[in-house]
Design an enzyme around this catalytic site. Structure first.
Site, PDB file in Angstrom:
ATOM      1  N   ASP A  34      -1.943  20.559  18.751  1.00 46.11           N
ATOM      2  CA  ASP A  34      -1.311  20.882  17.469  1.00 46.11           C
ATOM      3  C   ASP A  34      -2.261  21.572  16.495  1.00 46.11           C
ATOM      4  O   ASP A  34      -1.824  22.098  15.481  1.00 46.11           O
ATOM      5  CB  ASP A  34      -0.644  19.646  16.825  1.00 46.11           C
ATOM      6  N   ARG A  35      -3.565  21.584  16.802  1.00 42.27           N
ATOM      7  CA  ARG A  35      -4.499  22.260  15.892  1.00 42.27           C
ATOM      8  C   ARG A  35      -4.919  23.610  16.461  1.00 42.27           C
ATOM      9  O   ARG A  35      -4.827  23.838  17.674  1.00 42.27           O
ATOM     10  CB  ARG A  35      -5.762  21.423  15.706  1.00 42.27           C
ATOM     11  N   ASP A  60      -6.760  21.672  19.996  1.00 36.95           N
ATOM     12  CA  ASP A  60      -7.316  20.316  20.115  1.00 36.95           C
ATOM     13  C   ASP A  60      -6.683  19.531  21.261  1.00 36.95           C
ATOM     14  O   ASP A  60      -5.918  20.079  22.063  1.00 36.95           O
ATOM     15  CB  ASP A  60      -7.180  19.565  18.791  1.00 36.95           C
ATOM     16  N   GLU A  75      -2.782  22.657   6.968  1.00 35.18           N
ATOM     17  CA  GLU A  75      -3.807  21.725   6.519  1.00 35.18           C
ATOM     18  C   GLU A  75      -5.182  22.314   6.798  1.00 35.18           C
ATOM     19  O   GLU A  75      -5.363  23.047   7.779  1.00 35.18           O
ATOM     20  CB  GLU A  75      -3.685  20.400   7.273  1.00 35.18           C
ATOM     21  N   GLU A  76      -6.146  21.930   5.971  1.00 32.56           N
ATOM     22  CA  GLU A  76      -7.509  22.430   6.127  1.00 32.56           C
ATOM     23  C   GLU A  76      -8.134  21.995   7.453  1.00 32.56           C
ATOM     24  O   GLU A  76      -9.126  22.553   7.889  1.00 32.56           O
ATOM     25  CB  GLU A  76      -8.391  21.976   4.956  1.00 32.56           C
ATOM     26  N   SER A  77      -7.569  20.968   8.081  1.00 31.35           N
ATOM     27  CA  SER A  77      -8.116  20.434   9.318  1.00 31.35           C
ATOM     28  C   SER A  77      -7.658  21.235  10.531  1.00 31.35           C
ATOM     29  O   SER A  77      -7.636  20.716  11.643  1.00 31.35           O
ATOM     30  CB  SER A  77      -7.701  18.979   9.471  1.00 31.35           C
ATOM     31  N   LYS A 121       2.322   7.560  18.847  1.00 33.50           N
ATOM     32  CA  LYS A 121       3.080   7.718  17.615  1.00 33.50           C
ATOM     33  C   LYS A 121       4.540   7.989  17.914  1.00 33.50           C
ATOM     34  O   LYS A 121       4.892   8.470  18.995  1.00 33.50           O
ATOM     35  CB  LYS A 121       2.455   8.791  16.740  1.00 33.50           C
ATOM     36  N   SER A 155      -5.176  12.775  19.663  1.00 36.06           N
ATOM     37  CA  SER A 155      -5.398  14.118  19.141  1.00 36.06           C
ATOM     38  C   SER A 155      -6.823  14.622  19.308  1.00 36.06           C
ATOM     39  O   SER A 155      -7.286  14.796  20.415  1.00 36.06           O
ATOM     40  CB  SER A 155      -4.973  14.141  17.683  1.00 36.06           C
ATOM     41  N   HIS A 156      -7.521  14.823  18.181  1.00 35.38           N
ATOM     42  CA  HIS A 156      -8.855  15.419  18.231  1.00 35.38           C
ATOM     43  C   HIS A 156      -9.937  14.398  18.546  1.00 35.38           C
ATOM     44  O   HIS A 156     -11.111  14.763  18.632  1.00 35.38           O
ATOM     45  CB  HIS A 156      -9.150  16.081  16.889  1.00 35.38           C
ATOM     46  N   THR A 174      -2.965   8.020   9.555  1.00 29.88           N
ATOM     47  CA  THR A 174      -2.489   9.350   9.184  1.00 29.88           C
ATOM     48  C   THR A 174      -1.503   9.879  10.222  1.00 29.88           C
ATOM     49  O   THR A 174      -0.541  10.550   9.905  1.00 29.88           O
ATOM     50  CB  THR A 174      -3.672  10.340   9.069  1.00 29.88           C
ATOM     51  N   ASP A 196      -4.241  17.417  21.683  1.00 29.33           N
ATOM     52  CA  ASP A 196      -2.795  17.393  21.891  1.00 29.33           C
ATOM     53  C   ASP A 196      -2.124  18.712  21.528  1.00 29.33           C
ATOM     54  O   ASP A 196      -0.894  18.798  21.478  1.00 29.33           O
ATOM     55  CB  ASP A 196      -2.156  16.242  21.105  1.00 29.33           C
ATOM     56  N   ARG A 231      -4.140   4.561  16.371  1.00 30.87           N
ATOM     57  CA  ARG A 231      -5.260   5.009  17.210  1.00 30.87           C
ATOM     58  C   ARG A 231      -6.292   3.916  17.324  1.00 30.87           C
ATOM     59  O   ARG A 231      -6.716   3.347  16.323  1.00 30.87           O
ATOM     60  CB  ARG A 231      -5.910   6.261  16.623  1.00 30.87           C
ATOM     61  N   LYS A 245       2.553  20.371  13.539  1.00 28.09           N
ATOM     62  CA  LYS A 245       1.707  21.551  13.509  1.00 28.09           C
ATOM     63  C   LYS A 245       1.606  22.062  14.939  1.00 28.09           C
ATOM     64  O   LYS A 245       1.834  21.311  15.878  1.00 28.09           O
ATOM     65  CB  LYS A 245       0.345  21.239  12.903  1.00 28.09           C
TER      66      LYS A 245
HETATM   67  C1  VG1 Z   1      -6.975  14.128  10.055  1.00 23.86           C
HETATM   68  C2  VG1 Z   1      -6.825  15.390   9.251  1.00 23.86           C
HETATM   69  C3  VG1 Z   1      -5.380  15.602   8.855  1.00 23.86           C
HETATM   70  C4  VG1 Z   1      -4.502  15.599  10.119  1.00 23.86           C
HETATM   71  C5  VG1 Z   1      -4.753  14.342  10.913  1.00 23.86           C
HETATM   72  C6  VG1 Z   1      -4.019  14.337  12.232  1.00 23.86           C
HETATM   73  O1  VG1 Z   1      -6.604  13.008   9.269  1.00 23.86           O
HETATM   74  O2  VG1 Z   1      -7.640  15.347   8.098  1.00 23.86           O
HETATM   75  O3  VG1 Z   1      -5.259  16.804   8.151  1.00 23.86           O
HETATM   76  O4  VG1 Z   1      -3.154  15.680   9.781  1.00 23.86           O
HETATM   77  O5  VG1 Z   1      -6.138  14.191  11.198  1.00 23.86           O
HETATM   78  O6  VG1 Z   1      -4.361  15.461  12.982  1.00 23.86           O
HETATM   79  P1  VG1 Z   1      -7.674  12.059   8.556  1.00 23.86           P
HETATM   80  O7  VG1 Z   1      -6.865  10.937   7.955  1.00 23.86           O
HETATM   81  O8  VG1 Z   1      -8.648  11.624   9.596  1.00 23.86           O
HETATM   82  O9  VG1 Z   1      -8.348  12.924   7.535  1.00 23.86           O
HETATM   83  V1  VG1 Z   1      -4.325  15.370  14.651  1.00 23.86           V
HETATM   84  O10 VG1 Z   1      -4.523  16.907  15.233  1.00 23.86           O
HETATM   85  O11 VG1 Z   1      -5.647  14.324  14.870  1.00 23.86           O
HETATM   86  O12 VG1 Z   1      -2.875  14.639  14.992  1.00 23.86           O
HETATM   87 CO    CO Z   2      -3.955  17.037  17.130  1.00 21.17          CO
END
Ligand code: VG1
Ligand code: CO
Length: 543
Positions: A281-282, A277, A363-365, A126, A113-114, A18, A279, A22, A376
């Site tokens: 972005d959240r 989070d 995004e919902e995340s 990335k 990221s998270h 996504t 990095d 990773r 983001k």
């Molecule tokens: C998750 C989230 C998605 C987000 C992605 C990267 O992906 O659901 O909304 O864009 O992480 O976010 P997945 O494929 O695990 O559902 V970040 O802040 O980890 O770059």
């Molecule tokens: Co992130």
């Protein structure tokens, strides 16, 4: 200096998910793993000779080593300039900002990221393109193809760069500039928001708690919130980036940012709480006694954006990922602007933003952003909230009640089943997909299916199609269940189940979301057999 061409062989499994590639740190540390992927990035690009590359990461374990390697490889491959955040740090949105401002050819961002960090945690990498956004699928697939045929990588023999000191040095004909990771980003924020008004808000005794989760946003938040906007010292907690995030899982949700939720639900809670989070972005938004879901936050920001100077002219359109609740759709309808539905992952917003079709995305995340960068942006979302609060001078809870009264409330929750058996998870999705044709018209516990499909996205800008982006089951009463597998995990599979029910009646807006969604939660299991197939009696994380 000496450019070495090192023979190598393809390594399996280097397909970006996504958001980049990773893997566990230990995987990235195996000889040639990082080098192969970086060379594959360069091999898939054309025309970067003499141009600039931006390089930085979220400071997690291995960030420092990886930066030294990548800088030497970028120089050996012919980049003319490399811009590196001081101490190797750049939040993801700041990296996007720097790429755009300095018109770099692209950037490499080091982050998982998270996902947790540390020697036993995750690492990630990335590539972002010239517009500052994550490489679209066409490029990530080309990178993957290169990883499968790679037979050499190029690297410079050189001593480590000093990343602590700002300034320019030369690496065999390539200029290496160690830059302040905050300056360009701060300048952009000052153009978008009314800093004086926010300063007045803090001056009036408004209290805030920002939890940086020991990740990259700490220095940005200290500088912007405390030093420039005048929030009292101590507003920012966990503000020192640590290679293992101090043991935190740097995912700003009510489960992993429990500290913040507890502080915000206490009798003496501050007026406003937020977290970001790994990095940066959240974002997570919490008012006193009120958690704001990311989907609702997007809707509220869209409805109030005009209050901030950067958006005073109004929004061209909005976009949300498919599983994100449709709360923002109602705002778009009320504003008379377009609302686009894209697959999960920020890379799908890039074209809409570049084309000027959408101004705000989410995004919902817990990802929200706008056309100011192509990622983001956690702190941006917090500043937009602050600017709105400074303009409206109303508590978050009241803003939410008003919003729902006007647009209706979308009860929403995501249930994650983490690290389940990959084969079982894939079978669950495969079997669901096979039954899609027959689901319409079937009833489950009083809810009748109106439509069911496997979401495919047709990009209105470049005409590309992305299939199998999540299974949607839409019910006649307007509620919805979405099933999809995560593309960011590094162990087993993670099944995400997204639940949404619409409630127009203001008299029913004060329910607890898990209660309001209870019937739908039962139906989600009845349709997909989640418990039986995963062997789990309950989700691992509910947000
Ligand atoms: C998750 C989230 C998605 C987000 C992605 C990267 O992906 O659901 O909304 O864009 O992480 O976010 P997945 O494929 O695990 O559902 V970040 O802040 O980890 O770059
Ligand atoms: Co992130």
């Amino acid at each position: 200096m000496n450019i070495r061409t090192v023979p190598t062989r393809p390594i399996e499994g280097q397909r970006p998910g996504t958001s980049g590639l990773r893997k566990k740190v230990a995987v990235f540390q195996t000889p040639g793993y990082l080098e192969n992927f970086v060379q594959a990035i360069f091999d898939s690009l054309q025309g970067f000779e003499g141009k600039a590359l931006v390089l930085g990461g979220d400071g997690r374990f291995y960030n420092d080593r990886a930066i030294q390697t990548i800088a030497r490889m970028a120089a050996a491959n012919g980049f003319g300039r490399i811009l590196i955040g001081q101490r190797g740090l750049l939040s993801t949105p700041a990296a996007s900002c720097v790429i755009r401002k300095h018109q770099a050819f692209g950037g490499i961002i080091l982050s998982a990221s998270h996902n947790p960090g540390g020697p036993d945690g995750d690492f990630g990498i990335k590539y972002n393109t010239h517009n500052g956004g994550p490489a679209p699928e066409g490029i990530t697939e080309a990178i993957f193809a290169k990883t499968q045929e790679i037979d050499r990588y190029r690297i410079l023999d050189a001593p480590d760069l000093d990343l602590d000191r700002l300034g320019t040095t030369e690496l065999d004909g390539t200029n290496v500039e160690v830059i302040d990771p905050i300056a360009d980003y701060l300048e952009l924020m000052q153009r978008l928001f009314d800093f004086d008004r926010i300063r007045d808000l803090f001056g009036s005794g408004f209290r805030m708690r920002f939890d940086a989760m020991s990740a990259v946003t700490g220095p940005y938040a200290h500088a912007i919130l405390e030093r420039i906007l005048g929030a009292p010292a101590g507003t920012v907690v966990h503000g020192d980036p640590k290679p293992d995030f101090g043991g935190h899982h740097p995912d700003p949700n009510p489960v992993y940012a429990r500290d913040l939720i507890e502080a915000m639900m206490a009798p003496d809670a501050p007026d406003f709480g937020a977290a970001s989070d790994g990095d940066g972005d959240r974002n997570m938004i919490v008012g006193r006694g009120t958690y704001v879901t990311p989907s609702d936050s997007l809707a509220v920001l869209a409805a109030n954006a005009k209050l901030a100077p950067g958006y005073a002219k109004g929004l061209a359109g909005v976009a949300r990922s498919m599983p994100t609740s449709r709360a923002v759709d109602r705002v778009a309808e009320a504003l008379g602007i377009a609302c686009y539905e894209t697959p999960t992952g920020w890379k799908f917003f890039g074209n809409l933003l570049d084309a000027g079709m959408a101004t705000l995305c989410g995004e919902e995340s817990a990802g929200t952003g706008s056309d100011h960068v192509r990622e983001k942006d956690g702190l941006w979302a917090v500043l937009l909230w602050l600017d709105i609060l400074a303009a409206r001078r109303a508590p978050v809870a009241e803003i939410m009640r008003d919003h729902w009264a006007r647009h209706g409330r979308h009860y929403y929750s995501r249930h994650d089943y983490e690290e389940v058996d990959a084969e079982a998870a894939q079978r669950l999705v495969r079997d669901l997909r096979a039954r899609l044709g027959g689901l319409a018209g079937e009833a489950f516990g009083g809810l009748r299916v109106e439509k069911a499909d496997d979401f495919a996205y047709h990009d209105p800008v470049d005409g590309s199609t992305s299939e199998h982006q999540g299974i949607r089951v839409l019910f006649e009463d307007g509620s919805r269940i979405v099933y999809r597998l995560s593309g960011t995990g590094t162990a087993g599979a993670t099944l995400r189940v997204y639940l949404e029910a619409f409630e127009p009646d203001p008299g029913k807006h004060a329910q607890e979301p898990q209660e309001a969604l209870r019937p739908l939660i039962g139906v989600a299991d009845a349709i997909a057999g989640i418990k039986k197939r995963t062997g789990r009696s309950a989700p691992s994380v509910i947000t």
